[in-house]
Design a protein around this motif. Structure first.
Motif, PDB file in Angstrom:
ATOM      1  N   CYS A 127     -42.357 -52.007 -14.754  1.00 51.89           N
ATOM      2  CA  CYS A 127     -42.419 -50.554 -14.938  1.00 51.89           C
ATOM      3  C   CYS A 127     -41.917 -49.836 -13.695  1.00 51.89           C
ATOM      4  N   LEU A 128     -42.301 -50.319 -12.513  1.00 50.99           N
ATOM      5  CA  LEU A 128     -41.824 -49.710 -11.274  1.00 50.99           C
ATOM      6  C   LEU A 128     -40.315 -49.869 -11.132  1.00 50.99           C
ATOM      7  N   GLN A 129     -39.794 -51.024 -11.505  1.00 53.23           N
ATOM      8  CA  GLN A 129     -38.350 -51.240 -11.438  1.00 53.23           C
ATOM      9  C   GLN A 129     -37.608 -50.340 -12.416  1.00 53.23           C
ATOM     10  N   ASP A 130     -38.137 -50.184 -13.619  1.00 48.20           N
ATOM     11  CA  ASP A 130     -37.514 -49.282 -14.591  1.00 48.20           C
ATOM     12  C   ASP A 130     -37.542 -47.834 -14.102  1.00 48.20           C
ATOM     13  N   ILE A 144     -50.252 -41.835  -8.132  1.00 51.38           N
ATOM     14  CA  ILE A 144     -49.288 -41.379  -9.140  1.00 51.38           C
ATOM     15  C   ILE A 144     -48.237 -40.476  -8.508  1.00 51.38           C
ATOM     16  N   THR A 145     -48.685 -39.515  -7.704  1.00 53.82           N
ATOM     17  CA  THR A 145     -47.744 -38.597  -7.054  1.00 53.82           C
ATOM     18  C   THR A 145     -46.811 -39.345  -6.116  1.00 53.82           C
ATOM     19  N   GLY A 146     -47.352 -40.298  -5.374  1.00 48.33           N
ATOM     20  CA  GLY A 146     -46.522 -41.070  -4.452  1.00 48.33           C
ATOM     21  C   GLY A 146     -45.492 -41.924  -5.168  1.00 48.33           C
ATOM     22  N   LEU A 147     -45.884 -42.571  -6.251  1.00 48.90           N
ATOM     23  CA  LEU A 147     -44.933 -43.393  -7.002  1.00 48.90           C
ATOM     24  C   LEU A 147     -43.816 -42.544  -7.599  1.00 48.90           C
ATOM     25  N   LEU A 148     -44.147 -41.363  -8.087  1.00 47.52           N
ATOM     26  CA  LEU A 148     -43.116 -40.482  -8.632  1.00 47.52           C
ATOM     27  C   LEU A 148     -42.133 -40.037  -7.548  1.00 47.52           C
ATOM     28  N   MET A 149     -42.639 -39.857  -6.324  1.00 46.35           N
ATOM     29  CA  MET A 149     -41.760 -39.448  -5.227  1.00 46.35           C
ATOM     30  C   MET A 149     -40.909 -40.598  -4.706  1.00 46.35           C
ATOM     31  N   LEU A 150     -41.326 -41.834  -4.977  1.00 41.31           N
ATOM     32  CA  LEU A 150     -40.559 -43.006  -4.530  1.00 41.31           C
ATOM     33  C   LEU A 150     -39.376 -43.316  -5.443  1.00 41.31           C
ATOM     34  N   ARG A 151     -39.273 -42.643  -6.547  1.00 44.41           N
ATOM     35  CA  ARG A 151     -38.225 -42.954  -7.519  1.00 44.41           C
ATOM     36  C   ARG A 151     -36.857 -42.550  -6.982  1.00 44.41           C
ATOM     37  N   ASP A 174     -41.854 -37.161 -16.710  1.00 41.81           N
ATOM     38  CA  ASP A 174     -43.083 -37.105 -17.513  1.00 41.81           C
ATOM     39  C   ASP A 174     -43.383 -38.452 -18.164  1.00 41.81           C
ATOM     40  N   LYS A 175     -42.337 -39.118 -18.603  1.00 39.61           N
ATOM     41  CA  LYS A 175     -42.512 -40.416 -19.264  1.00 39.61           C
ATOM     42  C   LYS A 175     -43.154 -41.424 -18.320  1.00 39.61           C
ATOM     43  N   PHE A 176     -42.617 -41.530 -17.100  1.00 39.69           N
ATOM     44  CA  PHE A 176     -43.147 -42.525 -16.174  1.00 39.69           C
ATOM     45  C   PHE A 176     -44.494 -42.100 -15.598  1.00 39.69           C
ATOM     46  N   GLU A 177     -44.756 -40.806 -15.525  1.00 39.47           N
ATOM     47  CA  GLU A 177     -46.085 -40.365 -15.099  1.00 39.47           C
ATOM     48  C   GLU A 177     -47.138 -40.848 -16.088  1.00 39.47           C
ATOM     49  N   VAL A 178     -46.828 -40.737 -17.378  1.00 34.93           N
ATOM     50  CA  VAL A 178     -47.746 -41.229 -18.407  1.00 34.93           C
ATOM     51  C   VAL A 178     -47.885 -42.745 -18.318  1.00 34.93           C
ATOM     52  N   MET A 179     -46.787 -43.440 -18.052  1.00 32.88           N
ATOM     53  CA  MET A 179     -46.842 -44.898 -17.948  1.00 32.88           C
ATOM     54  C   MET A 179     -47.679 -45.331 -16.751  1.00 32.88           C
ATOM     55  N   GLN A 206     -45.724 -33.795 -26.384  1.00 36.76           N
ATOM     56  CA  GLN A 206     -46.611 -34.940 -26.565  1.00 36.76           C
ATOM     57  C   GLN A 206     -46.896 -35.640 -25.238  1.00 36.76           C
ATOM     58  N   MET A 207     -45.844 -35.811 -24.411  1.00 34.65           N
ATOM     59  CA  MET A 207     -46.023 -36.437 -23.107  1.00 34.65           C
ATOM     60  C   MET A 207     -46.958 -35.614 -22.228  1.00 34.65           C
ATOM     61  N   GLU A 208     -46.818 -34.305 -22.279  1.00 36.17           N
ATOM     62  CA  GLU A 208     -47.662 -33.431 -21.471  1.00 36.17           C
ATOM     63  C   GLU A 208     -49.124 -33.522 -21.914  1.00 36.17           C
ATOM     64  N   MET A 209     -49.359 -33.561 -23.234  1.00 33.33           N
ATOM     65  CA  MET A 209     -50.724 -33.683 -23.734  1.00 33.33           C
ATOM     66  C   MET A 209     -51.317 -35.047 -23.399  1.00 33.33           C
ATOM     67  N   MET A 210     -50.524 -36.097 -23.495  1.00 33.63           N
ATOM     68  CA  MET A 210     -51.020 -37.432 -23.143  1.00 33.63           C
ATOM     69  C   MET A 210     -51.395 -37.500 -21.670  1.00 33.63           C
ATOM     70  N   SER A 211     -50.602 -36.857 -20.828  1.00 36.04           N
ATOM     71  CA  SER A 211     -50.899 -36.840 -19.397  1.00 36.04           C
ATOM     72  C   SER A 211     -52.223 -36.126 -19.129  1.00 36.04           C
ATOM     73  N   ASP A 212     -52.461 -35.006 -19.817  1.00 34.79           N
ATOM     74  CA  ASP A 212     -53.717 -34.276 -19.642  1.00 34.79           C
ATOM     75  C   ASP A 212     -54.902 -35.094 -20.157  1.00 34.79           C
TER      76      ASP A 212
END
Length: 281
Positions: free
Chosen positions: A206-209, A239-246, A137-142, A171-177
């Motif tokens: 950010c991608l490296q983190d 966003i979905t692709g970057l999360l799957m690349l982690r 959730d943190k990196f999705e928001v980032m 809070q992370m979920e609300m920020m994402s919405d």
């Protein structure tokens, strides 16, 4: 130890704690081996050799032979002295010494090291997978915040309702919405635009983190995410692709691809059968 500079130190400390159980069993196995050998030598040569006069002294002698060098109390090589003292069984002494050294140093010590390394690396891999899952959730928001920044869309977290929420996950979920409402649905990100984004040091960091490999595959990230080869990505696809690349490739990733390929193969085979039936008709 939450700072990036202490990451390696944290990994080593957690690795030591993860391997404590292996080390405990290693000590028990080594002590048991030395005790059996010490009991045997105390029974056979305890009355003639001071190094084997008691079980503890015999155990310590064997331990020194396996780790520090097999020497007698006077500093002379213990095996050489025993060969001279017992010429009738000289060959047997040499053979037993060689076999014991191979069994303990090559066999038991290397086995302990292999199990310890496997346990530590396995534990580290599990921790990394858990960290990736917990920080999703943190990196999705980032990622969304960077997209808003690159698209010149203003987002002020302090003025949003999410700023009043105390719970971190909520809070992370609300920020994402909130960010989803600001990101246009009809916008497409081109290859050239994504390449400009990758020139941003903050975005790359950010991608490296997020445990995304950008050192060797930086130019191929867009091709990987562009599944339909359309030359453009929607923000949701990005966003979905970057999360799957982690993180590293897992067994579930490989099995998932295999099942999808099998499903597509079955569809193609059914189409082929239908085409043949229509042709024959």
């Amino acid at each position: 130890l939450r700072f990036q500079a202490f990451r390696e130190l944290k990994v080593m400390i957690l690795g030591v704690f993860a391997g404590l159980r292996v080390l405990m069993w290693a000590v028990i196995l080594l002590v048991l081996t030395v005790w059996i050998l010490g009991m045997g030598m105390r029974t056979i040569l305890g009355d003639n050799e001071p190094e084997f006069a008691s079980v503890p002294s015999a155990m310590f002698t064997f331990f020194r032979c396996f780790t520090d060098g097999c020497s007698a109390y006077d500093g002379t090589p213990l095996v050489e002295r025993m060969r001279k003292d017992y010429p009738d069984i000289e060959g047997l002494i040499v053979l037993v010494d060689i076999l014991l050294m191979i069994l303990v140093t090559v066999g038991i010590f290397n086995l302990i090291m292999a199990v310890f390394i496997d346990n530590v690396t396995g534990s580290q891999e599990q921790r990394k997978k858990k960290d990736i899952s917990d920080s999703s959730d943190k990196f999705e928001v980032m990622f969304k915040s960077f997209i808003l920044h690159f698209l010149n869309i203003e987002y002020n977290p302090a003025s949003m309702p999410s700023a009043q929420v105390k719970d971190r996950d909520e809070q992370m979920e609300m920020m994402s919405d909130e960010m989803d409402e600001l990101i246009p649905d009809d916008i497409l990100i081109s290859r050239e635009q994504f390449a400009q984004w990758m020139s941003s040091r903050d975005f790359v960091r950010c991608l490296q983190d997020a445990s995304i490999d950008v050192t060797s595959n930086q130019e191929k990230i867009f091709d990987t995410l562009d599944a339909d080869s359309g030359g453009a990505l929607s923000p949701r696809e990005l966003i979905t692709g970057l999360l799957m690349l982690r993180g590293p490739v897992t067994k579930s990733d490989v099995i998932g691809i295999s099942l999808k390929v099998r499903y597509l193969t079955e569809i193609v085979e059914h189409i082929e059968v239908d085409v043949h039936d229509e042709h024959d008709a």
